[in-house]
Design a protein around this motif. Structure first.
Motif, PDB file in Angstrom:
ATOM      1  N   LEU A 220       0.814  -1.262   0.066  1.00 26.78           N
ATOM      2  CA  LEU A 220       0.018  -0.009  -0.016  1.00 26.78           C
ATOM      3  C   LEU A 220       0.755   1.337   0.042  1.00 26.78           C
ATOM      4  N   LYS A 221       0.133   2.484  -0.348  1.00 24.60           N
ATOM      5  CA  LYS A 221       0.887   3.635  -0.141  1.00 24.60           C
ATOM      6  C   LYS A 221       1.312   3.755   1.155  1.00 24.60           C
ATOM      7  N   ALA A 222       2.440   4.628   1.416  1.00 17.56           N
ATOM      8  CA  ALA A 222       3.119   4.772   2.807  1.00 17.56           C
ATOM      9  C   ALA A 222       2.110   5.503   3.831  1.00 17.56           C
ATOM     10  N   GLN A 223       1.275   6.549   3.211  1.00 15.61           N
ATOM     11  CA  GLN A 223       0.355   7.209   4.210  1.00 15.61           C
ATOM     12  C   GLN A 223      -0.757   6.223   4.735  1.00 15.61           C
ATOM     13  N   MET A 224      -1.322   5.828   3.671  1.00 15.53           N
ATOM     14  CA  MET A 224      -2.545   4.580   4.046  1.00 15.53           C
ATOM     15  C   MET A 224      -2.007   3.474   4.754  1.00 15.53           C
TER      16      MET A 224
ATOM     17  N   LEU B 180      -1.821   0.503   9.814  1.00 14.23           N
ATOM     18  CA  LEU B 180      -1.278  -0.185  10.795  1.00 14.23           C
ATOM     19  C   LEU B 180      -1.508   0.555  12.291  1.00 14.23           C
ATOM     20  N   THR B 181      -1.821   1.648  12.180  1.00 13.08           N
ATOM     21  CA  THR B 181      -1.744   2.296  13.395  1.00 13.08           C
ATOM     22  C   THR B 181      -3.359   1.797  14.016  1.00 13.08           C
TER      23      THR B 181
ATOM     24  N   MET C  72       7.082  15.888  -2.988  1.00 12.14           N
ATOM     25  CA  MET C  72       7.437  15.427  -1.517  1.00 12.14           C
ATOM     26  C   MET C  72       8.918  15.373  -1.396  1.00 12.14           C
ATOM     27  N   SER C  73       9.608  15.982  -0.477  1.00 13.62           N
ATOM     28  CA  SER C  73      11.119  15.671  -0.379  1.00 13.62           C
ATOM     29  C   SER C  73      11.710  14.320  -0.238  1.00 13.62           C
ATOM     30  N   LYS C  74      12.721  13.809  -0.520  1.00 13.66           N
ATOM     31  CA  LYS C  74      13.222  12.611  -0.393  1.00 13.66           C
ATOM     32  C   LYS C  74      13.529  12.140   1.227  1.00 13.66           C
ATOM     33  N   GLN C  75      13.791  13.391   2.023  1.00 10.74           N
ATOM     34  CA  GLN C  75      13.856  12.786   3.398  1.00 10.74           C
ATOM     35  C   GLN C  75      12.695  12.666   3.972  1.00 10.74           C
ATOM     36  N   ARG C  76      11.544  13.534   3.550  1.00 12.90           N
ATOM     37  CA  ARG C  76      10.236  13.169   4.115  1.00 12.90           C
ATOM     38  C   ARG C  76       9.562  11.803   3.779  1.00 12.90           C
ATOM     39  N   LEU C  77       9.959  11.223   2.327  1.00 12.65           N
ATOM     40  CA  LEU C  77       9.478  10.095   2.038  1.00 12.65           C
ATOM     41  C   LEU C  77      10.131   8.984   2.864  1.00 12.65           C
ATOM     42  N   HIS C  78      11.728   9.145   3.239  1.00 13.87           N
ATOM     43  CA  HIS C  78      12.281   8.401   3.992  1.00 13.87           C
ATOM     44  C   HIS C  78      11.760   8.190   5.642  1.00 13.87           C
ATOM     45  N   GLU C  79      11.319   9.344   5.925  1.00  9.44           N
ATOM     46  CA  GLU C  79      10.878   9.560   7.412  1.00  9.44           C
ATOM     47  C   GLU C  79       9.575   8.502   7.336  1.00  9.44           C
TER      48      GLU C  79
ATOM     49  N   ALA D 149       8.595   5.212   9.289  1.00  8.73           N
ATOM     50  CA  ALA D 149       7.494   5.194  10.115  1.00  8.73           C
ATOM     51  C   ALA D 149       6.621   3.978   9.946  1.00  8.73           C
ATOM     52  N   VAL D 150       6.322   3.727   8.452  1.00 10.64           N
ATOM     53  CA  VAL D 150       5.604   2.387   8.123  1.00 10.64           C
ATOM     54  C   VAL D 150       6.362   1.266   8.606  1.00 10.64           C
ATOM     55  N   ARG D 151       7.496   1.218   8.714  1.00 11.96           N
ATOM     56  CA  ARG D 151       8.422   0.016   8.902  1.00 11.96           C
ATOM     57  C   ARG D 151       8.168  -0.098  10.484  1.00 11.96           C
ATOM     58  N   PHE D 152       8.321   0.962  11.334  1.00 14.85           N
ATOM     59  CA  PHE D 152       8.048   0.779  12.788  1.00 14.85           C
ATOM     60  C   PHE D 152       6.582   0.296  13.312  1.00 14.85           C
ATOM     61  N   MET D 153       5.619   0.925  12.520  1.00 10.01           N
ATOM     62  CA  MET D 153       4.535   0.565  12.986  1.00 10.01           C
ATOM     63  C   MET D 153       4.127  -0.911  12.545  1.00 10.01           C
ATOM     64  N   ALA D 154       4.851  -1.338  11.216  1.00  6.08           N
ATOM     65  CA  ALA D 154       4.531  -2.670  10.822  1.00  6.08           C
ATOM     66  C   ALA D 154       5.285  -3.838  12.018  1.00  6.08           C
ATOM     67  N   LEU D 155       6.329  -3.356  12.415  1.00  6.21           N
ATOM     68  CA  LEU D 155       6.857  -4.344  13.543  1.00  6.21           C
ATOM     69  C   LEU D 155       6.271  -4.124  14.765  1.00  6.21           C
ATOM     70  N   LEU D 156       5.676  -2.945  14.791  1.00  4.76           N
ATOM     71  CA  LEU D 156       4.995  -2.645  16.263  1.00  4.76           C
ATOM     72  C   LEU D 156       3.658  -3.710  16.302  1.00  4.76           C
TER      73      LEU D 156
END
Lengths: 252, 128
Positions: free
Chosen positions: A31-35, A40-41, B1-8, B12-19
């Motif tokens: 999925l797209k990152a934001q979604m 996941l939240t 969107m900046s590369k840094q924002r995309l990386h952040e 965050a997605v990886r962290f939430m997936a692991l959580l």
């Protein structure tokens, strides 16, 4: 004996956790990152709620949360069927396909450069390699689009408001246009070279990017790398040179 | 969107997936059966009028409980009690009591495996 069995049990648990984490991380990429972040939240909140309801013996809350958790898989699959289908298609795409993608980018570039050169329209195209170019760019308009010859050609048409700068290609995408690059300070550079070439040389002295320049006066294309300019005679030669200079990993 | 924002955002997605994976794993692991031995204090109840228990009371019993670990975790947070029903005591003397699973009022999913001592002896006297 008992201790070694316990160790195996711990390792098994870690393996279980590791595999579960790998599956969830992999699925989240569909999925797209934001979604993905939002979903996941919500799922994490439900899982934490389940643990809390179980620990505190709240059976009704637990039934509600468990029902939501169990049905979430089916609900998500229905809502995001298009994204999931697209992502699976991307996942099974072979390496050949990724190389074909790179070839597409270079073909589009070569086609655009050939057209611009023929019409004596000046152009400046930066292809980022391993070093980031962002910190050396001034002004510029964010675009974030697929590299197509039509888009590149239209950016450099004289009536385009962003024709007077460079377009930037990062990770196989056209990310910016109308960017001003640092000019070369090298006194040995020929006085006959215009601002576009000086900008190409200036950036290539600072980073490892490949810069393609089309001269407005002569209608010739040049490739500038590491402060050196190479004139390219025809489109096939440009394509060959770019394929040699740009590795597929820089266009991903 | 900046590369840094995309990386952040990707981090965050990886962290939430692991959580989420961690919570899911915890939920499954804590449902596995385990055993726990803890001390339960005696709590005499329904002693007929005119009778009293002679002090000191026995210290309590050791009870070994089995069941889902998540429920065992909850047991460790409180102090379990062994309720001793004395309603059937007719008069003064020694009362032998066998603590069963019902005395501990545990969650239905928990099972009492062992209680030590198996028999608790209380001394009942008449009120003066």
């Amino acid at each position: 004996m008992t201790s070694s069995l316990q160790n195996i049990g711990v390792l098994w648990d870690l393996l279980d956790l590791g595999l579960a984490a790998a599956i969830v991380v992999r699925l989240s990429r569909l999925l797209k990152a934001q979604m993905a972040l939002r979903i996941l939240t919500v799922l994490s909140a439900l899982a934490a709620g389940h643990l809390l309801a179980r620990t505190l013996s709240l059976p009704t809350v637990r039934i509600i949360i468990d029902t939501l958790l169990a049905s979430s898989v089916a609900v998500l699959a229905v809502i995001f069927q298009t994204d999931i289908r697209r992502s699976f298609a991307a996942m099974i795409r072979s390496r050949t396909a990724s190389e074909a993608e790179m070839s597409d980018v270079i073909d589009e570039l070569v086609f655009a450069v050939a057209g611009l050169a023929e019409k004596h329209i000046g152009a400046l195209i930066v292809i980022e390699r391993s070093m980031q170019v962002d910190s050396y760019l001034a002004v510029g308009t964010d675009i974030e689009a697929k590299v197509t010859s039509e888009l590149i050609s239209s950016i450099f048409l004289p009536y385009s408001p962003i024709h007077d700068g460079a377009v930037i290609i990062q990770h196989g995408k056209l990310t910016k246009a109308g960017c001003f690059l640092p000019l070369t300070q090298n006194p040995e550079v020929s006085k006959n070279l215009g601002t576009r070439h000086r900008a190409a040389l200036g950036l290539s002295e600072l980073v490892d990017a490949v810069v393609v320049v089309v001269s407005e006066e002569t209608g010739t294309a040049s490739v500038v790398v590491e402060g050196r300019k190479t004139d390219v005679l025809d489109p096939p030669a440009l394509g060959k040179l770019l394929r040699r200079l740009v590795e597929p990993r820089w266009l991903k | 969107m900046s590369k840094q924002r995309l990386h952040e955002r990707a981090s965050a997605v990886r962290f939430m997936a692991l959580l989420f994976a961690g919570l899911l794993w915890l939920g499954v692991t804590l449902e596995r059966d385990g055993e726990l031995t803890l001390k339960a204090a005696l709590r005499p109840e329904q002693l007929p009028a005119g009778l009293r228990l002679e002090q000191p009371l026995p210290e309590g019993v050791q009870v070994t409980v089995a069941g889902p670990r998540i429920l065992l975790c909850r047991l460790t947070l409180g102090e379990p009690e062994c309720r001793v029903d004395l309603s059937g005591v007719a008069g003064a003397g020694q009362v032998n009591f066998v603590p069963g699973a019902a005395c501990f009022r545990l969650d239905r999913e928990l099972r009492v495996l062992r209680v030590t001592p198996a028999v608790v002896t209380l001394k009942v006297a008449r009120n003066l």
